[in-house]
Scaffold this motif. Structure first.
Motif, PDB file in Angstrom:
ATOM      1  N   ASN A  77      -0.816   8.221  -7.134  1.00 41.80           N
ATOM      2  CA  ASN A  77      -1.508   9.505  -7.223  1.00 41.80           C
ATOM      3  C   ASN A  77      -0.578  10.605  -7.728  1.00 41.80           C
ATOM      4  N   LEU A  78       0.656  10.616  -7.232  1.00 40.60           N
ATOM      5  CA  LEU A  78       1.624  11.631  -7.663  1.00 40.60           C
ATOM      6  C   LEU A  78       1.913  11.503  -9.158  1.00 40.60           C
ATOM      7  N   VAL A  79       2.070  10.283  -9.634  1.00 42.49           N
ATOM      8  CA  VAL A  79       2.363  10.059 -11.057  1.00 42.49           C
ATOM      9  C   VAL A  79       1.160  10.424 -11.908  1.00 42.49           C
ATOM     10  N   SER A  80      -0.027  10.073 -11.442  1.00 41.55           N
ATOM     11  CA  SER A  80      -1.252  10.385 -12.186  1.00 41.55           C
ATOM     12  C   SER A  80      -1.422  11.884 -12.388  1.00 41.55           C
ATOM     13  N   ASN A  81      -1.104  12.667 -11.371  1.00 40.30           N
ATOM     14  CA  ASN A  81      -1.271  14.120 -11.448  1.00 40.30           C
ATOM     15  C   ASN A  81      -0.264  14.797 -12.380  1.00 40.30           C
ATOM     16  N   LEU A  82       0.765  14.071 -12.789  1.00 41.24           N
ATOM     17  CA  LEU A  82       1.743  14.647 -13.708  1.00 41.24           C
ATOM     18  C   LEU A  82       1.134  14.945 -15.076  1.00 41.24           C
ATOM     19  N   THR A  83       0.016  14.313 -15.403  1.00 42.92           N
ATOM     20  CA  THR A  83      -0.628  14.568 -16.693  1.00 42.92           C
ATOM     21  C   THR A  83      -1.194  15.985 -16.751  1.00 42.92           C
ATOM     22  N   ILE A  84      -1.345  16.626 -15.597  1.00 43.31           N
ATOM     23  CA  ILE A  84      -1.757  18.023 -15.551  1.00 43.31           C
ATOM     24  C   ILE A  84      -0.520  18.920 -15.508  1.00 43.31           C
TER      25      ILE A  84
ATOM     26  N   VAL B 290       8.738  16.253  -5.897  1.00 38.88           N
ATOM     27  CA  VAL B 290       8.210  14.889  -5.861  1.00 38.88           C
ATOM     28  C   VAL B 290       8.630  14.167  -4.582  1.00 38.88           C
ATOM     29  N   VAL B 291       9.903  14.295  -4.195  1.00 38.81           N
ATOM     30  CA  VAL B 291      10.389  13.610  -2.992  1.00 38.81           C
ATOM     31  C   VAL B 291       9.700  14.152  -1.741  1.00 38.81           C
ATOM     32  N   PHE B 292       9.584  15.474  -1.654  1.00 37.46           N
ATOM     33  CA  PHE B 292       8.931  16.050  -0.477  1.00 37.46           C
ATOM     34  C   PHE B 292       7.449  15.669  -0.429  1.00 37.46           C
ATOM     35  N   LEU B 293       6.782  15.733  -1.584  1.00 33.69           N
ATOM     36  CA  LEU B 293       5.364  15.376  -1.611  1.00 33.69           C
ATOM     37  C   LEU B 293       5.147  13.922  -1.198  1.00 33.69           C
ATOM     38  N   TYR B 294       6.013  13.021  -1.676  1.00 34.27           N
ATOM     39  CA  TYR B 294       5.837  11.627  -1.285  1.00 34.27           C
ATOM     40  C   TYR B 294       6.069  11.452   0.211  1.00 34.27           C
ATOM     41  N   SER B 295       7.106  12.096   0.744  1.00 37.03           N
ATOM     42  CA  SER B 295       7.419  11.978   2.170  1.00 37.03           C
ATOM     43  C   SER B 295       6.254  12.431   3.027  1.00 37.03           C
ATOM     44  N   VAL B 296       5.665  13.566   2.662  1.00 35.60           N
ATOM     45  CA  VAL B 296       4.523  14.095   3.411  1.00 35.60           C
ATOM     46  C   VAL B 296       3.279  13.247   3.167  1.00 35.60           C
ATOM     47  N   SER B 297       3.081  12.822   1.917  1.00 31.41           N
ATOM     48  CA  SER B 297       1.867  12.077   1.564  1.00 31.41           C
ATOM     49  C   SER B 297       1.815  10.701   2.223  1.00 31.41           C
TER      50      SER B 297
ATOM     51  N   TYR C  37      16.205  19.613 -10.838  1.00 37.84           N
ATOM     52  CA  TYR C  37      16.457  19.544  -9.393  1.00 37.84           C
ATOM     53  C   TYR C  37      15.211  19.891  -8.597  1.00 37.84           C
ATOM     54  N   TYR C  38      14.553  21.003  -8.944  1.00 35.12           N
ATOM     55  CA  TYR C  38      13.387  21.429  -8.166  1.00 35.12           C
ATOM     56  C   TYR C  38      12.192  20.495  -8.373  1.00 35.12           C
ATOM     57  N   PHE C  39      12.093  19.908  -9.559  1.00 28.11           N
ATOM     58  CA  PHE C  39      11.053  18.891  -9.768  1.00 28.11           C
ATOM     59  C   PHE C  39      11.305  17.691  -8.864  1.00 28.11           C
ATOM     60  N   PHE C  40      12.561  17.274  -8.772  1.00 30.23           N
ATOM     61  CA  PHE C  40      12.923  16.166  -7.882  1.00 30.23           C
ATOM     62  C   PHE C  40      12.604  16.529  -6.426  1.00 30.23           C
ATOM     63  N   CYS C  41      12.939  17.750  -6.033  1.00 25.40           N
ATOM     64  CA  CYS C  41      12.614  18.212  -4.673  1.00 25.40           C
ATOM     65  C   CYS C  41      11.122  18.101  -4.408  1.00 25.40           C
TER      66      CYS C  41
ATOM     67  N   VAL D 207       0.816  -1.208   0.000  1.00 23.96           N
ATOM     68  CA  VAL D 207       0.000   0.000   0.000  1.00 23.96           C
ATOM     69  C   VAL D 207       0.853   1.263   0.000  1.00 23.96           C
ATOM     70  N   SER D 208       2.147   1.131   0.249  1.00 19.90           N
ATOM     71  CA  SER D 208       3.014   2.318   0.238  1.00 19.90           C
ATOM     72  C   SER D 208       3.129   2.929  -1.151  1.00 19.90           C
ATOM     73  N   ILE D 209       2.757   2.181  -2.197  1.00 22.20           N
ATOM     74  CA  ILE D 209       2.858   2.723  -3.551  1.00 22.20           C
ATOM     75  C   ILE D 209       1.604   3.503  -3.949  1.00 22.20           C
ATOM     76  N   LEU D 210       0.552   3.443  -3.156  1.00 24.20           N
ATOM     77  CA  LEU D 210      -0.684   4.140  -3.514  1.00 24.20           C
ATOM     78  C   LEU D 210      -0.495   5.659  -3.580  1.00 24.20           C
ATOM     79  N   PRO D 211       0.191   6.288  -2.610  1.00 21.61           N
ATOM     80  CA  PRO D 211       0.457   7.724  -2.772  1.00 21.61           C
ATOM     81  C   PRO D 211       1.290   8.025  -4.024  1.00 21.61           C
ATOM     82  N   THR D 212       2.220   7.151  -4.351  1.00 18.74           N
ATOM     83  CA  THR D 212       3.056   7.352  -5.537  1.00 18.74           C
ATOM     84  C   THR D 212       2.216   7.303  -6.803  1.00 18.74           C
TER      85      THR D 212
END
Length: 269
Positions: free
Chosen positions: A116-123, A157-164, A151-155, A109-114
């Protein structure tokens, strides 16, 4: 750190499945709408128009910020924020909404937030391309600093996953947390420098220093530094260090709490 290692390995091991599920989620969201996936572009465009009318023309009267047209300054901050907003709220609900699916298909289930993050990239990605087009049309041409977008895109995504991961776990355990998060995200919108430049509003320096510690301000301001102000991330060494320390704290805390309670998710759900 062992918990973090487990979570990272689960993401890497299921990378192909994550992208497959993200594509399915995109189609499922708009399958009953006449315009389908076109709404992924229309929704942010309507929000951009509303914010520009209220804050750009209404409050600011069309005045520029540091010589940059407000519409460009706003777009560069608003496009990342729209992705951040949808990802924060969507990923926080991802586990309790799909934990049954995870149990049937046997994936962590740890991949479920991921997903969502990947899905939103289409926007985010097509709207980002629109911003780059308008920048070039306004004579802001590519420079070496544009490479910092990676770099900032990586920042982001990583921060969003950590918080999510932390938010999704807490939301599954305590449903009221989602309502608290929604209110917090609304406040973050105004204190992250998305649509107004708090550094030119006569705010006391001590308050500005505190606002700069906001990780979302670091990300949004980083996109602007890269695209229009030609500043390197190394010029904000202290804030960069604080950002990554904050990110790792969320990742460690989220991983530990997630692994501790995920065996109980089915019972709670």
């Amino acid at each position: 750190m062992s918990n973090v290692s487990i979570i990272i390995k689960e993401q890497l091991k299921n990378a192909r499945f994550i992208f497959s599920m993200a594509r399915y989620e995109e189609k499922a969201t708009y399958q009953n709408h006449y315009l389908g996936l076109l709404w992924q572009i229309l929704n942010p465009l309507m929000q951009i128009g509303i914010y520009y009318l209220i804050f750009g023309l209404g409050i600011r009267g069309g005045r520029s910020i540091n010589g940059v047209p407000y519409i460009l300054w706003m777009l560069i901050g608003l496009i990342p924020w729209l992705y951040i907003n949808s990802s924060l709220l969507g990923a926080s609900k991802s586990i309790y909404r799909q934990v049954d699916l995870a149990s049937k298909m046997k994936f962590p289930v740890s991949i479920l937030p991921t997903i969502n993050l990947v899905s939103n990239l289409t926007i985010f990605l097509p709207m980002g391309a629109v911003v780059l087009f308008f920048l070039i049309q306004s004579h802001f041409y590519p420079t070496i600093y544009w490479l910092q977008l990676i770099y900032y895109f990586f920042c982001m995504v990583v921060f969003l996953y950590s918080v999510s991961l932390l938010n999704a776990t807490i939301t599954t355990l305590v449903r009221d947390y989602q309502l608290i998060l929604q209110s917090a995200v609304r406040i973050l919108f105004y204190v992250s420098g998305t649509i107004w430049d708090f550094e030119t509003k006569g705010i006391p320096e001590i308050i500005i220093k505190v606002l700069r510690l906001n990780p979302f301000y670091y990300i949004i301001n980083g996109f602007r530094d890269s695209l229009i102000f030609q500043r390197g991330f190394w010029e904000n060494g202290t804030i960069t260090l604080i950002f990554w320390l904050t990110t790792f704290v969320f990742l460690i805390l989220g991983s530990q709490i997630h692994l501790k309670f995920r065996a109980k998710f089915m019972d709670i759900n």
